[in-house]
Scaffold this motif. Structure first.
Motif, PDB file in Angstrom:
ATOM      1  N   TYR A   1       0.788  -1.229   0.000  1.00 31.66           N
ATOM      2  CA  TYR A   1       0.000   0.000   0.000  1.00 31.66           C
ATOM      3  C   TYR A   1       0.825   1.286   0.000  1.00 31.66           C
ATOM      4  O   TYR A   1       0.724   2.103   0.893  1.00 31.66           O
ATOM      5  CB  TYR A   1      -0.988  -0.009   1.169  1.00 31.66           C
TER       6      TYR A   1
ATOM      7  N   PHE B   1      -5.459  -0.927  -5.398  1.00 35.79           N
ATOM      8  CA  PHE B   1      -6.455  -1.580  -4.542  1.00 35.79           C
ATOM      9  C   PHE B   1      -7.855  -0.989  -4.750  1.00 35.79           C
ATOM     10  O   PHE B   1      -8.856  -1.710  -4.708  1.00 35.79           O
ATOM     11  CB  PHE B   1      -6.047  -1.541  -3.069  1.00 35.79           C
TER      12      PHE B   1
ATOM     13  N   ILE C   1      -9.189  -2.788  -7.615  1.00 38.92           N
ATOM     14  CA  ILE C   1      -9.612  -4.144  -7.223  1.00 38.92           C
ATOM     15  C   ILE C   1     -11.013  -4.097  -6.628  1.00 38.92           C
ATOM     16  O   ILE C   1     -11.882  -4.903  -6.960  1.00 38.92           O
ATOM     17  CB  ILE C   1      -8.610  -4.760  -6.220  1.00 38.92           C
TER      18      ILE C   1
ATOM     19  N   LEU D   1     -16.095  -8.979  -2.195  1.00 39.93           N
ATOM     20  CA  LEU D   1     -16.006  -8.621  -0.765  1.00 39.93           C
ATOM     21  C   LEU D   1     -16.565  -7.220  -0.478  1.00 39.93           C
ATOM     22  O   LEU D   1     -17.336  -7.027   0.456  1.00 39.93           O
ATOM     23  CB  LEU D   1     -14.545  -8.677  -0.267  1.00 39.93           C
TER      24      LEU D   1
ATOM     25  N   GLY E   1     -13.612  -4.869   6.105  1.00 39.63           N
ATOM     26  CA  GLY E   1     -12.925  -5.199   4.861  1.00 39.63           C
ATOM     27  C   GLY E   1     -12.175  -6.513   4.849  1.00 39.63           C
ATOM     28  O   GLY E   1     -11.406  -6.770   3.933  1.00 39.63           O
ATOM     29  N   SER E   2     -12.350  -7.357   5.871  1.00 37.02           N
ATOM     30  CA  SER E   2     -11.603  -8.614   5.960  1.00 37.02           C
ATOM     31  C   SER E   2     -10.100  -8.378   6.091  1.00 37.02           C
ATOM     32  O   SER E   2      -9.296  -9.230   5.686  1.00 37.02           O
ATOM     33  CB  SER E   2     -11.891  -9.518   4.749  1.00 37.02           C
TER      34      SER E   2
ATOM     35  N   ASN F   1      -5.527 -11.114   6.561  1.00 36.13           N
ATOM     36  CA  ASN F   1      -4.114 -11.061   6.173  1.00 36.13           C
ATOM     37  C   ASN F   1      -3.178 -11.594   7.259  1.00 36.13           C
ATOM     38  O   ASN F   1      -1.985 -11.754   7.027  1.00 36.13           O
ATOM     39  CB  ASN F   1      -3.683  -9.627   5.856  1.00 36.13           C
TER      40      ASN F   1
ATOM     41  N   THR G   1      -4.963  -7.811 -10.037  1.00 35.17           N
ATOM     42  CA  THR G   1      -4.333  -8.323  -8.821  1.00 35.17           C
ATOM     43  C   THR G   1      -2.855  -8.653  -9.071  1.00 35.17           C
ATOM     44  O   THR G   1      -2.005  -8.482  -8.194  1.00 35.17           O
ATOM     45  CB  THR G   1      -5.089  -9.569  -8.307  1.00 35.17           C
TER      46      THR G   1
ATOM     47  N   PHE H   1      -1.127  -5.459  -8.784  1.00 36.69           N
ATOM     48  CA  PHE H   1      -1.095  -5.109  -7.357  1.00 36.69           C
ATOM     49  C   PHE H   1       0.124  -5.764  -6.692  1.00 36.69           C
ATOM     50  O   PHE H   1       0.856  -5.132  -5.923  1.00 36.69           O
ATOM     51  CB  PHE H   1      -2.397  -5.609  -6.733  1.00 36.69           C
TER      52      PHE H   1
ATOM     53  N   SER I   1      -4.903 -14.451   2.474  1.00 40.72           N
ATOM     54  CA  SER I   1      -6.246 -13.874   2.600  1.00 40.72           C
ATOM     55  C   SER I   1      -7.157 -14.993   3.095  1.00 40.72           C
ATOM     56  O   SER I   1      -7.656 -15.798   2.318  1.00 40.72           O
ATOM     57  CB  SER I   1      -6.748 -13.346   1.252  1.00 40.72           C
TER      58      SER I   1
HETATM   59  C1  AVJ Z   1      -7.635  -5.608   1.831  1.00 40.12           C
HETATM   60  C2  AVJ Z   1      -6.471  -7.423   2.790  1.00 40.12           C
HETATM   61  C3  AVJ Z   1      -8.828  -7.523   2.573  1.00 40.12           C
HETATM   62  O1  AVJ Z   1      -6.922  -9.912   1.168  1.00 40.12           O
HETATM   63  O2  AVJ Z   1      -8.751  -9.609   0.040  1.00 40.12           O
HETATM   64  C4  AVJ Z   1      -7.248  -7.876  -2.603  1.00 40.12           C
HETATM   65  C5  AVJ Z   1      -6.304  -7.314  -0.249  1.00 40.12           C
HETATM   66  N1  AVJ Z   1      -5.365  -8.747  -2.088  1.00 40.12           N
HETATM   67  N2  AVJ Z   1      -6.818  -8.633  -3.638  1.00 40.12           N
HETATM   68  C6  AVJ Z   1      -7.738  -9.181   0.586  1.00 40.12           C
HETATM   69  C7  AVJ Z   1      -6.313  -7.961  -1.609  1.00 40.12           C
HETATM   70  C8  AVJ Z   1      -5.673  -9.142  -3.328  1.00 40.12           C
HETATM   71  C9  AVJ Z   1      -7.511  -7.667   0.560  1.00 40.12           C
HETATM   72  N3  AVJ Z   1      -7.577  -7.064   1.922  1.00 40.12           N
END
Ligand code: AVJ
Length: 314
Positions: A26, A34, A37, A45, A152-153, A157, A204, A207, A275
């Motif tokens: 980040y 992100f 994404i 999500l 945001g889950s 991580n 991704t 990313f 994840s």
């Molecule tokens: C922001 C950590 C919740 O793990 O889903 C998105 C980051 N990595 N696509 C995740 C992420 C690849 C995301 N988080």
């Protein structure tokens, strides 16, 4: 900060199985990727959590059981878009509360504050830039209850052990009546999960590879980005998505600022991210380990995601 990053690069890239932490994704570029994404149709999500906070704001607020003014403290607020619906509900209902978004990025906090002042002028807003725990300690001296948001889950991580430690630390900094609303991604059809991380446009992948671009820039390294690829794998048995950078050939990379050369074998991996996906029963266990009990799981209509409301065990 830069020093820990330097230390982590050396430690991770000289390990037998190479790894780099996803927390370094980040930088400004990575944060922008992100955002892309979160807008992908495959990345369910964000949509799921947005639905929960939009359609169940009233139920969430009722379950808090606060009968006085309170704080909403958001850990890692980012662009705060998901939280907006919850804030809007409270403001429209004239329920008294302060919103305290916390983020390590000054830029993110400034942007969020400007947007909120414009869209919710009546909101009582106390943004903070910096470390979660210092700010938590300050706010726990306030004599009104707090709702912590960890959405945001992001907990996904962390390894099981690190997640427990982090949640225990939240718990230690909470007063007895405070609540935690935590976003967790649920186990589901493995194909749905696979597609959220292995997206067709390669966003991704960008990313992940941005991490190498970042190291090139910040440590005068010479990663040739085209000589690396991205791979990820979801294991439905343990709920873990693991993401990797793959070296497409045998090659040596020089990281000049760190006075280090790193050799890669062909097809050698750098593990970049975990994840984790949960079953509701695993969430109960996670909560109890950190001294919480689960008050309620708020799920989206597809049952893809939960914002779970936790309270401190006496
Ligand atoms: C922001 C950590 C919740 O793990 O889903 C998105 C980051 N990595 N696509 C995740 C992420 C690849 C995301 N988080």
């Amino acid at each position: 900060m830069n020093n820990t990053f330097a230390k982590d690069i050396i430690e991770g890239l000289t390990a037998k199985n190479k790894y780099l932490s996803s927390k370094y994704f980040y930088d400004d570029n990575g944060s922008r990727i992100f955002q892309e994404i979160m807008q992908m149709p495959e990345y369910y999500l964000t949509d799921s959590e947005f639905e929960i906070l939009s359609l169940q704001a009233q139920q969430i607020v009722e379950a808090l059981g606060f009968n006085q003014a309170f704080n909403i403290i958001e850990l890692g607020a980012g662009d705060g878009l998901k939280t907006f619906k919850l804030l809007e509900y409270l403001v429209n209902k004239d329920i008294p509360f302060n919103y305290v978004p916390i983020d390590i990025s000054q830029e993110a906090i400034t942007l969020l504050s400007e947007k909120l002042k414009e869209r919710l002028p009546k909101l009582s807003l106390q943004p903070k830039v910096g470390d979660y725990f210092e700010i938590l300690r300050e706010t726990s001296e306030h004599k009104i209850p707090s709702l912590l948001l960890f959405l945001g889950s992001n907990i996904g991580n962390y390894s099981e052990e690190k997640a427990s430690q982090l949640l225990q630390l939240f718990n230690d900094n909470m007063n007895s009546n405070d609540k935690l609303l935590i976003g967790l991604d649920l186990k589901k059809n493995p194909i749905t999960i696979h597609n959220a991380y292995y997206d067709s446009l390669g966003i991704t992948k960008r990313f992940n590879l941005n991490l190498l671009i970042r190291i090139n820039r910040e440590f005068d390294a010479d990663f040739k980005i085209d000589d690396f690829d991205f791979y990820c794998h979801y294991n439905p048995l343990n709920g873990e998505v693991k993401s990797y950078i793959v070296s497409l050939k045998a090659q040596t990379v020089h990281i000049n600022t760190l006075n280090t050369s790193i050799h890669f074998k062909q097809n050698e991996l750098i593990w970049t991210e975990l994840s984790k996906k949960y079953a509701l029963s695993e969430i109960e266990i996670l909560a109890h380990k950190a001294n919480f009990s689960v008050k309620h799981h708020f799920l989206d209509c597809k049952h893809y995601f939960t914002d779970s409301l936790w309270e401190k065990l006496a």
